[in-house]
Design a protein around this motif. Structure first.
Motif, PDB file in Angstrom:
ATOM      1  N   VAL A  35    -127.193 -15.847 -67.154  1.00  7.80           N
ATOM      2  CA  VAL A  35    -126.236 -16.635 -67.944  1.00  7.80           C
ATOM      3  C   VAL A  35    -124.821 -16.421 -67.411  1.00  7.80           C
ATOM      4  CG1 VAL A  35    -125.217 -16.983 -70.221  1.00  7.80           C
ATOM      5  CG2 VAL A  35    -127.673 -16.578 -70.011  1.00  7.80           C
TER       6      VAL A  35
ATOM      7  N   THR B 240    -122.212 -19.102 -65.663  1.00  5.21           N
ATOM      8  CA  THR B 240    -120.862 -19.359 -66.165  1.00  5.21           C
ATOM      9  C   THR B 240    -119.824 -19.159 -65.069  1.00  5.21           C
ATOM     10  OG1 THR B 240    -121.672 -18.215 -68.125  1.00  5.21           O
ATOM     11  CG2 THR B 240    -119.383 -18.954 -68.162  1.00  5.21           C
TER      12      THR B 240
ATOM     13  N   TRP C 187    -115.303 -25.460 -64.940  1.00  2.00           N
ATOM     14  CA  TRP C 187    -115.516 -25.278 -66.375  1.00  2.00           C
ATOM     15  C   TRP C 187    -114.342 -24.537 -66.966  1.00  2.00           C
ATOM     16  CZ3 TRP C 187    -121.119 -23.224 -67.425  1.00  2.00           C
ATOM     17  CH2 TRP C 187    -122.038 -24.171 -66.946  1.00  2.00           C
TER      18      TRP C 187
ATOM     19  N   ARG D 167    -116.568 -25.110 -73.165  1.00  2.00           N
ATOM     20  CA  ARG D 167    -117.875 -24.907 -72.550  1.00  2.00           C
ATOM     21  C   ARG D 167    -118.004 -23.467 -72.056  1.00  2.00           C
ATOM     22  NH1 ARG D 167    -120.529 -29.100 -68.492  1.00  2.00           N
ATOM     23  NH2 ARG D 167    -118.339 -29.557 -68.184  1.00  2.00           N
TER      24      ARG D 167
ATOM     25  N   TYR E 224    -118.553 -21.169 -74.969  1.00  2.00           N
ATOM     26  CA  TYR E 224    -119.917 -21.168 -75.501  1.00  2.00           C
ATOM     27  C   TYR E 224    -120.827 -20.321 -74.625  1.00  2.00           C
ATOM     28  CZ  TYR E 224    -118.881 -24.812 -78.926  1.00  2.00           C
ATOM     29  OH  TYR E 224    -118.371 -25.522 -79.983  1.00  2.00           O
ATOM     30  N   PHE E 225    -120.682 -20.471 -73.305  1.00  2.00           N
ATOM     31  CA  PHE E 225    -121.516 -19.703 -72.397  1.00  2.00           C
ATOM     32  C   PHE E 225    -121.247 -18.201 -72.520  1.00  2.00           C
ATOM     33  CE2 PHE E 225    -122.999 -23.532 -70.503  1.00  2.00           C
ATOM     34  CZ  PHE E 225    -124.170 -23.176 -69.853  1.00  2.00           C
TER      35      PHE E 225
END
Lengths: 266, 422
Positions: free
Chosen positions: A221, A225, A234, A238, A241-242
């Motif tokens: 994860v 990101t 990004w 967003r 959230y990651f």
């Protein structure tokens, strides 16, 4: 001795967390000062508990997961106090201390130490690097949470208490990015050393160990990101959230390690 | 001799009366000289702003001084004294100190926390100094008032949050971008408020600035005034791609910035926020852009809402500021009072110490066989008795000075203990 000190430290963290959260809502300078005092007192108690433990064991208290998590909490609280002063982020405590408290509760019932099959300096490096990584991700999580809250305030256009106390979006976005960029190499190297060492010590890289397996998920994860941030541009929501998903995976990792003791000991 | 303040302010006097009585610096000097010449005041200071006219003075008979001062003022301004009498307030001693501190700290202002009042009080102080009507009492009072005002400003947030639309917009921009250094601004349409907001942004480091207007000449003119660049109105979409903050205030009946202009920009901005400040009515920016990722759009009502929240913040902080002022007033009065009675307390202690040590010496001379312990006990006993006796009169002196009437107590103590004339 060590157990008493640790219990007192945890009581201190409970008080500090309560005061920091009260400050977030009430914005009374006095509450913030009390929270800072409680944090410092609890951290000093925690330090002496760790030192006492080291003397009892005759080695650093880092050999089992509960021990390592306790040291991680110690690092997190130290960083929290430093960052708060350094950047005037008075609300940081309200977001970091609850996490630190939750982590420190796991080690209260001091389990009988299962002497893990430890050998060599690699293991200490593996643990140390993973610790720094975890500490950085605690701040990554706190930054993301603050970002989402402030973003909601700005979008709702109804300034509440959080609008005034939380820093600017750009500042929070930078905080999550930097902590990710800092924590990721530590986590990666820490995991890599673990894998190599596991291969050497357990004979196989793929031995079933709940902590090892779920830590790969958290790593994936964070890797996604970081890639998204660096290459895909990004930002903001967003990325935040990651950061939260990654942290949940990390907490599950530690939870798996603590609840289903595999080779990491419990 | 007492300190008093007499005056009228926005709290009770109508603006018609305030504007009649407001005087400029020259007039203040003239008034101060006239008042000083009457001999009813020892020290005087006149504070005249559009929201208040006040006289701070030290006088033997405050009532007389107050009447004389306002007569002078009314005579100067051609106002019927009777119309002033009804709205005039007077505070004496501790109340006057509190009033001075509150006024200087902007707690008595129409808009709490407004920054002008401290400068106006400082100006009034300088005027009075130039007329030599400031003596030690007013000097102590006002230098302390300036310190308190500064403390209130730094330790509370009464002046922190914007209470004007244009400043509120700047504050919002800071909550989004943190620093405004190097943030590009596009000004669409012209108007006083949008120009003001643009100026505030530039002051905070925003750069460069683009100006778009349906009238090309007006765009160029405004661009020149703000050291920006004029862009053709048809190229609005292109200009949008290059900026971070957009201020709109056109007279257009329909939105000039539509969601479909903004949507394609979002991807290219790679998450960098875009902030619309829409001051126009009817609105210039389609409201739905606010839901786009990283795009924030505040219209005039949203900005007003922020201003209202900021005003509530100031009022909240005002409670803390009042408590701070209250503590400062108490400290100031205690210090002032003690200064007056301290010499008496010191000579009272000295007097009793002479008696005590003399008597102890004589007693010990009659007790040659006394052990060191006995000697020590006698010393301690006598010292304790003296302290116990002194406790009540010293407390009484301090209290009386805090209440502002130590004179008779000072005399009484001098008489009773034979301290000699002060």
């Amino acid at each position: 001795m060590h157990q008493t000190l640790l219990t007192l430290a945890i009581i201190g963290y409970v008080a500090a967390t309560g005061l920091a959260l009260a400050y977030l809502v009430q914005r009374d300078e006095l509450l913030h000062r009390l929270a800072s005092l409680a944090t410092l007192a609890a951290w000093v108690l925690h330090t002496s508990a760790l030192v006492a433990r080291a003397f009892e064991l005759g080695r650093p208290p880092l050999a089992s997961l509960p021990e390592a998590v306790s040291v991680a909490v110690w690092v997190v609280v130290l960083l929290e106090m430093w960052l708060e002063r350094r950047y005037g982020l008075q609300v940081l405590g309200a977001f970091v201390l609850p996490v630190a408290l939750a982590f420190s509760l796991q080690s209260t019932p001091m389990r009988p130490l299962i002497e893990p099959a430890l050998s060599g300096a690699w293991v200490w490096v593996h643990i140390g690097l993973a610790l720094v990584g975890i500490a950085a991700f605690v701040f990554n999580f706190a930054g993301a949470l603050m970002y989402l809250l402030q973003e909601r305030q700005l979008r709702a256009k109804r300034p509440g208490a959080l609008y005034y106390t939380l820093p600017a979006l750009a500042t929070l976005d930078r905080l999550t990015y930097r902590t990710l960029a800092l924590g990721f190499p530590f986590l990666t190297t820490g995991l890599l050393l673990g894998v190599i060492w596991a291969g050497a010590a357990w004979g196989s890289v793929f031995t079933f160990d709940p902590l090892a397996l779920s830590s790969y998920v958290a790593w994936a994860v964070y890797a996604a990101t970081l890639a998204g941030r660096a290459a895909g541009g990004w930002h903001g929501r967003r990325a935040a959230y990651f950061a939260i998903v990654g942290f949940v995976a990390l907490v599950l990792t530690l939870g798996a390690g603590l609840l289903f003791p595999g080779k990491h000991g419990g | 001799m007492a300190l008093f303040v007499a005056g009228l302010s926005h709290r009770n006097a109508p603006v018609e009366l305030r504007e009649q009585l407001a005087v400029d610096d020259d007039k203040v000097r003239e008034l101060l000289r006239d008042v000083a010449a009457t001999g009813v005041v020892r020290e005087a200071l006149i504070l005249s702003t559009c929201n208040r006219v006040e006289v701070y003075a030290i006088a033997d008979v405050p009532g007389e001084a107050r009447t004389a001062t306002f007569r002078q003022l009314c005579r100067h301004r051609g106002v019927e004294p009777a119309s002033v009498e009804t709205v005039l307030y007077t505070h004496a001693d501790g109340e006057a100190v509190r009033h001075a501190f509150r006024v200087a700290s902007s707690l008595d202002s129409m808009m709490i926390g407004e920054p002008q009042i401290l400068g106006q009080v400082k100006n009034a102080f300088a005027l009075a100094q130039s007329c030599e009507t400031v003596g030690p009492a007013l000097h102590t009072l006002f230098t302390q008032a300036f310190t308190v005002a500064k403390k209130v400003r730094t330790e509370t947030e009464i002046a922190r949050h914007a209470v004007s639309i244009s400043f509120a917009a700047v504050e919002l921009a800071k909550k989004i971008f943190a620093g405004l250094d190097g943030k590009a601004v596009l000004l669409v349409g012209a108007g006083k408020m949008s120009e003001l907001a643009a100026r505030h942004l530039i002051e905070q480091g925003a750069f460069p600035l683009y100006v778009a207007n349906r009238t090309w000449a007006r765009a160029r003119e405004l661009a020149r005034a703000l050291a920006g660049t004029a862009v053709p109105f048809d190229e609005l979409a292109t200009a949008l791609a290059a900026v971070d903050i957009v201020i709109t205030s056109t007279g257009a009946p329909e939105p000039v910035i539509r969601r479909e202009f903004v949507q394609p920009l979002v991807h290219n901005r790679r998450g960098r926020p875009l902030f619309f400040i829409d001051i126009a009515v009817p609105r210039d920016v389609e409201n739905s852009v606010n839901t786009l990722d990283g795009v924030y759009c505040y219209d005039i009502d949203d900005l007003k809402q922020v201003v209202d929240a900021n005003i509530r913040e100031r009022l909240r902080e005002a409670h803390r500021a009042e408590a701070l002022v209250e503590r400062e007033v108490a400290k100031f009065l205690a210090r002032l009072g003690d200064v007056e009675v301290i010499p008496t307390i010191v000579s009272l202690r000295e007097r009793l110490e002479i008696i005590r040590s003399g008597e102890v010496k004589r007693t010990l001379a009659r007790l040659p066989g006394a052990t060191p312990e006995t000697r020590e006990a006698i010393e301690a006993l006598s010292a304790a008795i003296v302290n116990k006796i002194l406790h009540a009169p010293i407390t009484k002196l301090r209290e009386s000075s805090r209440a502002g009437s130590p004179r008779s107590w000072l005399e009484l103590v001098h008489e009773l203990f034979g301290l000699g004339r002060k």
